[in-house]
Design a protein around this motif. Structure first.
Motif, PDB file in Angstrom:
ATOM      1  N   ASN B 196       0.860  -1.263  -0.070  1.00  0.00           N
ATOM      2  CA  ASN B 196       0.095   0.072  -0.070  1.00  0.00           C
ATOM      3  C   ASN B 196       0.775   1.258   0.139  1.00  0.00           C
ATOM      4  N   ARG B 197       1.860   1.474   0.893  1.00  0.00           N
ATOM      5  CA  ARG B 197       2.862   2.317   1.049  1.00  0.00           C
ATOM      6  C   ARG B 197       3.435   2.582  -0.195  1.00  0.00           C
ATOM      7  N   THR B 198       3.818   1.508  -0.808  1.00  0.00           N
ATOM      8  CA  THR B 198       4.395   1.518  -2.164  1.00  0.00           C
ATOM      9  C   THR B 198       3.774   2.149  -3.480  1.00  0.00           C
ATOM     10  N   LEU B 199       2.264   1.521  -3.455  1.00  0.00           N
ATOM     11  CA  LEU B 199       1.566   2.118  -4.514  1.00  0.00           C
ATOM     12  C   LEU B 199       1.381   3.682  -4.164  1.00  0.00           C
ATOM     13  N   ARG B 200       1.331   4.182  -2.998  1.00  0.00           N
ATOM     14  CA  ARG B 200       1.040   5.683  -2.747  1.00  0.00           C
ATOM     15  C   ARG B 200       2.361   6.286  -3.398  1.00  0.00           C
ATOM     16  N   GLU B 201       3.612   5.722  -2.924  1.00  0.00           N
ATOM     17  CA  GLU B 201       4.802   6.425  -3.526  1.00  0.00           C
ATOM     18  C   GLU B 201       4.625   6.455  -5.024  1.00  0.00           C
ATOM     19  N   LEU B 202       4.498   5.321  -5.744  1.00  0.00           N
ATOM     20  CA  LEU B 202       4.247   5.521  -7.172  1.00  0.00           C
ATOM     21  C   LEU B 202       3.187   6.348  -7.609  1.00  0.00           C
ATOM     22  N   ARG B 203       1.997   6.375  -6.920  1.00  0.00           N
ATOM     23  CA  ARG B 203       0.970   7.526  -7.144  1.00  0.00           C
ATOM     24  C   ARG B 203       1.409   8.722  -6.896  1.00  0.00           C
ATOM     25  N   SER B 204       2.267   9.025  -6.118  1.00  0.00           N
ATOM     26  CA  SER B 204       2.552  10.511  -5.631  1.00  0.00           C
ATOM     27  C   SER B 204       3.757  10.942  -6.770  1.00  0.00           C
ATOM     28  N   GLN B 205       4.268  10.068  -7.429  1.00  0.00           N
ATOM     29  CA  GLN B 205       5.184  10.533  -8.413  1.00  0.00           C
ATOM     30  C   GLN B 205       4.410  10.503  -9.871  1.00  0.00           C
ATOM     31  N   GLY B 206       3.178  10.167  -9.747  1.00  0.00           N
ATOM     32  CA  GLY B 206       2.704   9.990 -11.073  1.00  0.00           C
ATOM     33  C   GLY B 206       3.044   8.974 -11.960  1.00  0.00           C
ATOM     34  N   LEU B 207       3.550   7.852 -11.484  1.00  0.00           N
ATOM     35  CA  LEU B 207       3.978   6.727 -12.317  1.00  0.00           C
ATOM     36  C   LEU B 207       2.940   5.701 -12.806  1.00  0.00           C
ATOM     37  N   PHE B 208       2.187   5.744 -11.403  1.00  0.00           N
ATOM     38  CA  PHE B 208       0.909   4.719 -11.708  1.00  0.00           C
ATOM     39  C   PHE B 208      -0.152   4.660 -10.712  1.00  0.00           C
ATOM     40  N   GLY B 218       0.693   5.958 -15.564  1.00  0.00           N
ATOM     41  CA  GLY B 218       0.766   7.344 -15.554  1.00  0.00           C
ATOM     42  C   GLY B 218       2.002   7.977 -16.677  1.00  0.00           C
ATOM     43  N   ASP B 219       3.151   7.041 -16.225  1.00  0.00           N
ATOM     44  CA  ASP B 219       4.375   7.722 -17.117  1.00  0.00           C
ATOM     45  C   ASP B 219       5.082   6.125 -17.666  1.00  0.00           C
ATOM     46  N   ARG B 220       4.750   5.802 -18.790  1.00  0.00           N
ATOM     47  CA  ARG B 220       5.026   4.441 -19.184  1.00  0.00           C
ATOM     48  C   ARG B 220       6.678   4.319 -19.058  1.00  0.00           C
ATOM     49  N   ALA B 221       7.455   5.690 -19.646  1.00  0.00           N
ATOM     50  CA  ALA B 221       8.899   5.429 -19.747  1.00  0.00           C
ATOM     51  C   ALA B 221       9.586   5.387 -18.624  1.00  0.00           C
ATOM     52  N   ARG B 222       9.014   6.089 -17.309  1.00  0.00           N
ATOM     53  CA  ARG B 222       9.595   6.159 -16.138  1.00  0.00           C
ATOM     54  C   ARG B 222       9.325   4.793 -15.476  1.00  0.00           C
ATOM     55  N   LEU B 223       8.180   4.451 -15.692  1.00  0.00           N
ATOM     56  CA  LEU B 223       7.931   3.138 -14.871  1.00  0.00           C
ATOM     57  C   LEU B 223       8.658   1.839 -15.384  1.00  0.00           C
ATOM     58  N   ALA B 224       8.951   2.093 -16.739  1.00  0.00           N
ATOM     59  CA  ALA B 224       9.677   0.916 -17.360  1.00  0.00           C
ATOM     60  C   ALA B 224      10.936   1.074 -16.984  1.00  0.00           C
ATOM     61  N   ASP B 225      11.487   2.104 -16.891  1.00  0.00           N
ATOM     62  CA  ASP B 225      12.868   2.451 -16.484  1.00  0.00           C
ATOM     63  C   ASP B 225      13.174   2.063 -15.152  1.00  0.00           C
ATOM     64  N   LEU B 226      12.172   2.290 -14.210  1.00  0.00           N
ATOM     65  CA  LEU B 226      12.333   1.926 -12.802  1.00  0.00           C
ATOM     66  C   LEU B 226      12.445   0.581 -12.595  1.00  0.00           C
ATOM     67  N   ALA B 227      11.410  -0.631 -13.386  1.00  0.00           N
ATOM     68  CA  ALA B 227      11.181  -1.736 -13.361  1.00  0.00           C
ATOM     69  C   ALA B 227      12.426  -2.329 -14.154  1.00  0.00           C
ATOM     70  N   GLY B 228      13.203  -1.779 -14.997  1.00  0.00           N
ATOM     71  CA  GLY B 228      13.937  -2.450 -15.942  1.00  0.00           C
ATOM     72  C   GLY B 228      12.973  -3.554 -16.733  1.00  0.00           C
ATOM     73  N   PHE B 229      11.798  -3.093 -17.197  1.00  0.00           N
ATOM     74  CA  PHE B 229      11.110  -3.854 -17.881  1.00  0.00           C
ATOM     75  C   PHE B 229      11.234  -3.962 -19.254  1.00  0.00           C
ATOM     76  N   ASP B 230      11.293  -5.355 -19.746  1.00  0.00           N
ATOM     77  CA  ASP B 230      11.513  -5.585 -21.148  1.00  0.00           C
ATOM     78  C   ASP B 230      10.473  -6.676 -21.537  1.00  0.00           C
ATOM     79  N   PRO B 231       9.352  -6.115 -22.246  1.00  0.00           N
ATOM     80  CA  PRO B 231       8.501  -6.852 -22.651  1.00  0.00           C
ATOM     81  C   PRO B 231       8.741  -7.898 -23.429  1.00  0.00           C
ATOM     82  N   LEU B 232      10.065  -8.363 -24.030  1.00  0.00           N
ATOM     83  CA  LEU B 232      10.223  -9.305 -24.839  1.00  0.00           C
ATOM     84  C   LEU B 232       9.908 -10.573 -24.595  1.00  0.00           C
TER      85      LEU B 232
END
Lengths: 240, 240
Positions: B196-208, B218-232
Motif C-alpha cells: 500500500n505504501r509503495t503504491l502511494r509512492e508510485l501514485r505521488s510520483q505520477g507513475l502509476f 501514468g508515465d510508462r517510460a519512467r515506470l519501465a525504467d524503474l522496473a527494468g522492464f523488457d516486454p520481450l
DNA sequence: CGCCTCATTGACTAATCTCAAATGGAGTGG
DNA sequence: CCACTCCATTTGAGATTAGTCAATGAGGCG
C-alpha cells in the motif's frame, strides 16, 4: 552416439521413448567438454538460440539486472536441460554458465523443431521434463517470496539433496555441493554476507554444514520442519 | 462446443493446430460458470488432478505455507491454463481460486493424456503454452529475488498491462485490475501494508495509479525504467 | 611470493515487517 | 433512510531482518 543416460532415465518416467531418443540422439552434435566458469551461450546471434543438455557436472542459468545484481534461476545437474525456454520463446537476457568442469550437448532450435516434428511424442516428453524443472522454479519462488533466510537455505539444500539422490549423485545426508556462497545467495535472493551468517546459524544449531564443497545435513527432521519441506514435487514419476 | 477463442489464439502462434483443437474441444466437458472466490479444485482425491482453462474472468493459483502465509504463483486471464503442472507432475499443495466471476473449462488428466496420444502436436503446443507461462514465473522470481518493492510493483503492472493487451483486454495504459492489494502483495512477496505504501509512492510520483479495480500507467517510460522492464519475454510468437 | 577467489566478521544503515487502529465504501436488515 | 457489518484500504510507530561498507583470513595457483 551419446549415452544420454541421465536424460533417458528422466524421460522414461514419462513415456516409452527409447526409439525416439535414438532419433533425437542422431540429430545432436557431439558432446563438448567445458571448463568451470565457461559460458554456455544460449544466444549467439539475435535469432540463433540453443539449449544445453548437461551430461556431467554442474551448470546454472541466471539473469542479470540492469543494476548488475544477479538472480540464479536454475541449477542444473546431469540430465537437466538449460535454456529450453529461450529456445521456444523469445525469452530474453538469460545466460548460462558451467559451475564445474562439465560435459554438455548443444540442442539447437533446429534440432528441437525437427524432433517435435519427427517424434512429437518425444517432443512432448521433453517439454514435460522442462515443465517438471519449472516446478523447481515455482518452489524457489515460494522460497524467496515467503520464507526467511534460514528457511530458504534449509529448503534449498533439502531440495538439492533430494534431486541429487534421484540421479544417484547423493546417497544419504551428505553430498558434494560445488556452489559458492555467492551463487547460492544469488539463487535465494540474499546477500552473500547474509547467507554466510545464516549458514553459520544453521551450523551452530547442528542443522546443516557446508564447507569445502561438501554439504551435510545434520538433522534432517528439524531442517525439514524449519523449511516446511515436502519432497513430493520432486517426484520424477509422471501420472501419465 | 467451446469457443476456446483465447486458447486458439495463443496456440496458433506455435503451430497450426485448428484440426487438433477441434478434437481437443470434443474431449472437454462443458464450460462452468464460477463465482468470485470460488475454489477451482486442482486436486480432489489424491490421485485425481485437473487443470482449468480460463475462458473468461480472472483466477490465480497459489501455495499456502505451513505458517499460513501465501505465495501467489500465477495470475490467469482468458486463454491461460491453471494447474497444468500439477496435472503432469505429482506437484503438491497448489490451489487455485477465481478472483472474479469466471467461465472455466476443466481439463482432466485423462483428457490431456488422450490429447497427447491422439494429437501429439497439439500436446506439444499445450506444453509449449505452459512453458511460456512459466516464463512469467521466472520473471516473478527475478522480481522478488532482486528488486525493491517499488520495482516489483512497477514490473508486475507493466507485465500485466502487456499481457492484457495481448489478449485484447487492455488498450493503452489503462486496464481493469480486479486484484486486491492483498493478492498483489502475495504475488510480489510483500506485506499488504508495505504494498500500500509503495503504491502511494508510485501514485505521488505520477507513475502509476490503481484504485477501484481500475489501473492506469501514468508515465510508462519512467515506470519501465524503474522496473527494468523488457516486454520481450511476453512475446507470444514462437520461433518454431 | 603475489595474486586470485572465497569465506568470514564487525559496525552501521535501510528496507520491510508487525502490531494496532482509523477510514471509507458496499451491501444488508430494520 | 438509517444503523450496522464486512471488507479493503490507509496510516502510524516501533521492531526486525537483511543489506551496505569495510576489512581480515584462508586456500589455491602461477
Amino acid at each position: 552416439m551419446h549415452s544420454l543416460a541421465a536424460l533417458t532415465r528422466k524421460l522414461s518416467a514419462f513415456a516409452a521413448v527409447e526409439p525416439d531418443l535414438r532419433l533425437f540422439s542422431s540429430l545432436l552434435p557431439r558432446p563438448q567438454v567445458v571448463a568451470a566458469r565457461q559460458v554456455l551461450p544460449l544466444e549467439t546471434e539475435p535469432r540463433h538460440r540453443r539449449a544445453f543438455l548437461i551430461e556431467e557436472g554442474w551448470a546454472l542459468s541466471y539473469k542479470v539486472l540492469p543494476d548488475g545484481s544477479r538472480q540464479v534461476i536454475d541449477v542444473a545437474v546431469a540430465g537437466d536441460i538449460l535454456g529450453m525456454r529461450s529456445l521456444l520463446l523469445r525469452s530474453c537476457d538469460v545466460d548460462a554458465v558451467a559451475v564445474t568442469p562439465a560435459v554438455v550437448v548443444e540442442i539447437s532450435g533446429e534440432v528441437l523443431r525437427r524432433t517435435i516434428d519427427l517424434a512429437p511424442r518425444l517432443g512432448a516428453a521433453l517439454l514435460w521434463a522442462v515443465s517438471r524443472d519449472e516446478g523447481l522454479v515455482v518452489e524457489r519462488l515460494v522460497d524467496i517470496g515467503r520464507r526467511s533466510a534460514a528457511e530458504r537455505v534449509a529448503h534449498f539444500m533439502l531440495e538439492l539433496n533430494q534431486r541429487l539422490r534421484l540421479v544417484g549423485l547423493a546417497d544419504g545426508d551428505s553430498f558434494r555441493c560445488p556452489l559458492s556462497q555467492a551463487v547460492i545467495a544469488d539463487a535465494l535472493g540474499l546477500t552473500p554476507i547474509h547467507l554466510n551468517r545464516t549458514l553459520r546459524e544453521l551450523r551452530s544449531q547442528g542443522l546443516f554444514v557446508c564447507s569445502q564443497g561438501q554439504a551435510s545435513i545434520g538433522d534432517r527432521a528439524r531442517l525439514a520442519d524449519l523449511a516446511g519441506f515436502d519432497p513430493l514435487y520432486l517426484d520424477e514419476r509422471s501420472d501419465a
